[in-house]
Design a protein around this motif. Structure first.
Motif, short mmCIF file in Angstrom:
data_model
loop_
_atom_site.label_atom_id
_atom_site.label_comp_id
_atom_site.label_asym_id
_atom_site.label_seq_id
_atom_site.Cartn_x
_atom_site.Cartn_y
_atom_site.Cartn_z
N ILE A 1 35.88 16.07 23.72
CA ILE A 1 35.43 15.08 22.72
C ILE A 1 35.90 13.69 23.11
N VAL A 2 36.52 13.58 24.28
CA VAL A 2 37.01 12.28 24.75
C VAL A 2 35.87 11.29 24.95
N ASP A 3 34.79 11.75 25.58
CA ASP A 3 33.70 10.82 25.89
C ASP A 3 33.08 10.19 24.64
N PRO A 4 32.66 10.98 23.64
CA PRO A 4 32.11 10.33 22.44
C PRO A 4 33.12 9.48 21.69
N LEU A 5 34.38 9.92 21.63
CA LEU A 5 35.40 9.10 20.95
C LEU A 5 35.60 7.78 21.66
N ASN A 6 35.66 7.81 22.99
CA ASN A 6 35.81 6.58 23.75
C ASN A 6 34.57 5.70 23.64
N HIS A 7 33.42 6.33 23.61
CA HIS A 7 32.17 5.55 23.55
C HIS A 7 32.07 4.76 22.25
N TYR A 8 32.39 5.42 21.14
CA TYR A 8 32.20 4.77 19.85
C TYR A 8 33.40 3.97 19.37
N PHE A 9 34.60 4.33 19.79
CA PHE A 9 35.80 3.68 19.26
C PHE A 9 36.60 2.92 20.30
N PRO B 1 45.75 -4.98 23.89
CA PRO B 1 44.36 -5.36 24.18
C PRO B 1 43.54 -4.14 24.58
N GLU B 2 42.23 -4.22 24.38
CA GLU B 2 41.35 -3.14 24.83
C GLU B 2 41.30 -3.15 26.36
N SER B 3 40.98 -2.01 26.94
CA SER B 3 40.87 -1.91 28.39
C SER B 3 39.79 -2.84 28.91
N PRO B 4 40.12 -3.74 29.86
CA PRO B 4 39.09 -4.65 30.41
C PRO B 4 37.94 -3.89 31.06
N ARG B 5 38.24 -2.82 31.74
CA ARG B 5 37.17 -2.07 32.42
C ARG B 5 36.29 -1.35 31.41
N TRP B 6 36.84 -0.90 30.28
CA TRP B 6 36.00 -0.27 29.25
C TRP B 6 35.05 -1.31 28.66
N LEU B 7 35.56 -2.50 28.37
CA LEU B 7 34.71 -3.56 27.83
C LEU B 7 33.63 -3.96 28.82
N GLY C 1 29.29 -3.70 28.59
CA GLY C 1 28.56 -4.96 28.57
C GLY C 1 29.25 -6.10 27.85
N LYS C 2 30.53 -5.93 27.52
CA LYS C 2 31.29 -6.97 26.81
C LYS C 2 32.19 -7.70 27.79
N HIS C 3 31.54 -8.41 28.73
CA HIS C 3 32.27 -9.00 29.84
C HIS C 3 33.22 -10.12 29.41
N ALA C 4 32.78 -10.97 28.50
CA ALA C 4 33.63 -12.09 28.07
C ALA C 4 34.91 -11.57 27.41
N ARG C 5 34.77 -10.58 26.54
CA ARG C 5 35.94 -9.98 25.90
C ARG C 5 36.81 -9.25 26.93
N GLY C 6 36.15 -8.62 27.89
CA GLY C 6 36.88 -7.92 28.92
C GLY C 6 37.73 -8.87 29.76
N PHE C 7 37.17 -10.03 30.07
CA PHE C 7 37.95 -11.00 30.85
C PHE C 7 39.13 -11.53 30.05
N GLN C 8 38.92 -11.80 28.77
CA GLN C 8 40.03 -12.27 27.94
C GLN C 8 41.12 -11.21 27.84
N SER C 9 40.72 -9.96 27.80
CA SER C 9 41.69 -8.87 27.79
C SER C 9 42.47 -8.83 29.10
N MET C 10 41.76 -9.02 30.23
CA MET C 10 42.42 -9.03 31.53
C MET C 10 43.40 -10.19 31.64
N VAL C 11 43.04 -11.33 31.07
CA VAL C 11 43.94 -12.50 31.11
C VAL C 11 45.27 -12.17 30.44
N LYS C 12 45.24 -11.39 29.36
CA LYS C 12 46.48 -11.02 28.67
C LYS C 12 47.35 -10.09 29.52
N LEU C 13 46.71 -9.39 30.46
CA LEU C 13 47.41 -8.37 31.24
C LEU C 13 47.80 -8.84 32.63
N ARG C 14 47.50 -10.09 32.96
CA ARG C 14 47.84 -10.64 34.27
C ARG C 14 48.63 -11.93 34.09
#
Length: 621
Positions: A175-183, A298-304, A308-321
């Motif tokens: 059930i990991v895939d649907p949970l990760n997909h939606y949440f 922060p949410e995983s940058p690669r998941w974002l 298709g949430k690239h802008a949020r993903g980059f902001q998340s990566m900024v917090k982690l680097r």
């Protein structure tokens, strides 16, 4: 804008075995571009530096990050050729200093990176604490529920212990895939943390063995879903240079949870008839901390990025680097490789992607490795100690209280000897550590089993060797197979297949843990403890051979570069290990001959090594 080269990355088909270029010498002195037989290719080098910058600008502008277009252009040049950061004129001094500092100080990182990794590690303690809670409770809950006889009652005790692993592997992992997909990663971790906060309390309040079984049934679903996501979340946040060590905090905190669970068992040992309830219920503590703390990560940058949430993903990566140029480099390179992965993804649906884990050659090879280290963790026999150490020690002559203290020592040893592996896993490598640990575990487990046959002499002479060899077995496990299994499985699958791959790996691990837990009580009766220990000692040798054939080295490679590691066909890889590296190992380390080191089958692009005519001759060994 010139069209970007879209040729697929190196070898996604077994047939490419015939296409692999032979190494070429560059001059008479024996220098060439690489002595590796297969090169880890950087896709950014397929285009010119100018085109690389233009592509990075287009990427930023097409994903609502126009203000960062220039930054991504510079970052793409760094990702294209990391060794030229000292001479890249496009970088300003602050960016150059940040990149050089990162290169020279591999443990450097922002507070948020360490907080997020540390919190995930605390979540790992849940599994260890759950295991040891039942370990101590095994001494008293069978009597409380009237299931302490031979035969049928042994199977009931076995299924109560095993059910959390069976449901973790057969339900929770899938059930990991649907949970990760939606949440998302964070949302999935929060949901499972709530489950793992409530169910230990429910276990402690059970009024019948059926009620205890039901609570642990649900607990297992939460454990399986958590186990498949937390290592992925950690691996996707960690920098490549220390990914092994950071994600290794998972195993460190699993064993810390085991130790803390044993501590709780000892603390509540004098509470009378409710001691087993407190031992089971105390496991809610790390999950409660995880449920609260995950909100600040922060949410995983690669998941974002994947969604298709690239802008949020980059902001998340900024917090982690530590600096935006580092964040932009890692995020852009991840996107480039993800685009390559999409070219070989055969299906978009859940079951189609699950099937790809067995059908697509690159993913199938990663699956071989992940499945091997996961099943090896159960084949080695460590969990007969983790699940039943108190019962084993009581059976050989310890009192229940002494058994709890002996188990506490087992937990402490796991913690202490897992710590050195934090520093070894990214230097010696995952494959090397596992190849060393399995033969040692075989020897010590067999010795522990044979020590059980001693029935003469003082009580100390009878019991001392058993405990000694169990502790030595635990040390060998903690320095090798133990820390590697979840770390390796979390990193080897491509981004698009990571949930399905990790779900399968967790299914393998937990299902076999459940089978072990279910069968061991009866196995001790039918085969005797010595026979049971000998059986698992033999399985260690089988696991060693499986690791030799299927587990490939992944140290200090980015998650994206691993695509190329698993592009080498399995037949070719095993042939190289058997005909080149095994003879070299035997001659160099067993016979102590001075023979030149043979070429690696996989190497990073651009690495230059010295070779001689003797080195090339090794290929014919």
């Amino acid at each position: 804008m010139a069209a970007k080269d879209t040729s697929p990355p190196h070898s996604y088909d077994e047939k490419d075995d015939l296409k692999a270029p032979a190494p070429e010498l560059g001059d008479a002195a024996g220098r060439r571009k690489s002595v590796a037989l297969n090169i880890v290719e950087n896709p950014l080098k397929r285009t010119t530096p100018q085109q690389t910058v233009l592509d990075a600008h287009a990427f930023a502008e097409s994903h609502d990050m126009s203000e960062h277009a220039a930054l991504f252009g510079r970052a793409a040049l760094v990702a294209r050729d990391p060794d030229t950061i000292d001479s890249l004129p496009e970088l300003d001094e602050e960016e150059r200093h940040a990149l050089v500092y990162e290169r020279d100080h591999k443990w450097h990182g922002p507070v948020m990176l360490w907080y997020s990794i540390g919190l995930c590690a605390i979540g790992a303690a849940t599994q260890g604490w759950d295991q040891t809670g039942s370990n101590g409770a095994n001494l008293s809950f069978p009597q409380a529920f009237g299931i302490n006889d031979k035969g049928r009652d042994e199977w009931i005790v076995g299924i109560i212990n095993a059910i959390i692993f069976l449901t973790a592997g057969l339900i929770g992992a899938f059930i990991v895939d649907p949970l990760n997909h939606y949440f998302g990663r964070r949302g999935e971790i929060f949901i499972t943390a709530i489950i793992l906060t409530v169910t230990p309390i429910g276990s402690g309040c059970a009024q019948s063995w059926q009620g205890l079984l039901a609570a642990r049934f649900v607990m297992g679903i939460g454990i399986g879903a958590k186990n498949a996501t937390v290592p992925i979340y950690s691996a996707e946040m960690a920098p490549a240079r220390i990914r092994g060590a950071l994600v290794m905090f998972w195993q460190l905190w699993v064993v810390a949870g085991i130790f803390l669970g044993f501590c709780a068992n000892v603390i509540v040992k004098d509470t009378g008839s409710i001691s087993w309830r407190l031992q089971l219920g105390s496991a809610f503590i790390p999950s409660f901390i995880l449920a609260i703390g995950i909100f600040f990560c922060p949410e995983s940058p690669r998941w974002l990025m994947k969604h298709g949430k690239h802008a949020r993903g980059f902001q998340s990566m900024v917090k982690l680097r530590a600096h935006p140029i580092i964040a932009a480099r890692d995020f852009y390179y991840s996107n480039v490789i993800y685009a390559e992965e999409l070219k070989v993804a055969r299906g978009a649906g859940y079951f189609a992607r699950m099937w790809d884990c067995f059908a697509v050659p690159r993913i199938r090879r990663a699956n071989y490795g992940a499945s091997t280290v996961m099943i090896g963790q159960q084949m080695c026999g460590i969990n007969i100690i983790s699940f039943y150490s108190s019962s084993i020690f009581e059976r050989v002559g310890y009192t229940p209280v002494q058994s709890l203290y002996a188990s506490l020592g087992y937990g402490a040893i796991q913690v202490v000897f897992t710590i050195p592996t934090l520093f070894l896993i990214d230097t010696k490598g995952r494959r090397t550590l596992t190849l060393i640990s399995f033969p040692l575990m075989c020897i010590f487990l067999l010795a522990a089993g044979l020590s059980l046959l001693k029935t003469t002499g003082s009580r100390g002479e009878q019991l001392g060797p058993v405990v000694l060899f169990v502790y030595l077995f635990t040390i060998a496990y903690s320095l090798g197979e133990g820390p590697v299994a979840f770390q390796y499985s979390a990193e080897v699958f491509p981004t698009i297949q990571r949930e399905q791959g990790m779900a399968w790996a967790v299914c393998i691990n937990n299902t076999f843990a459940g089978i072990l837990s279910l069968t061991f009580p009866r196995m001790q009766t039918v085969m005797t403890p010595t026979g049971a220990f000998g059986f698992y000692a033999g399985l260690n040798l089988t696991a060693w051979f499986m690791v030799f054939c299927f587990v490939r080295e992944t140290k200090q490679l980015t998650l994206e570069e691993l695509d190329q590691v698993f592009s080498v066909p399995t037949r070719k890889y095993i042939s190289h290990e058997l005909t080149v590296w095994l003879p070299y190992f035997l001659k160099r380390h067993i016979l102590r001959k001075k023979v030149p080191k043979p070429p690696m089958i996989i190497e990073k692009e651009g690495k230059v090594e010295q070779i001689t005519e003797d080195t090339m001759a090794v290929k014919g060994l």
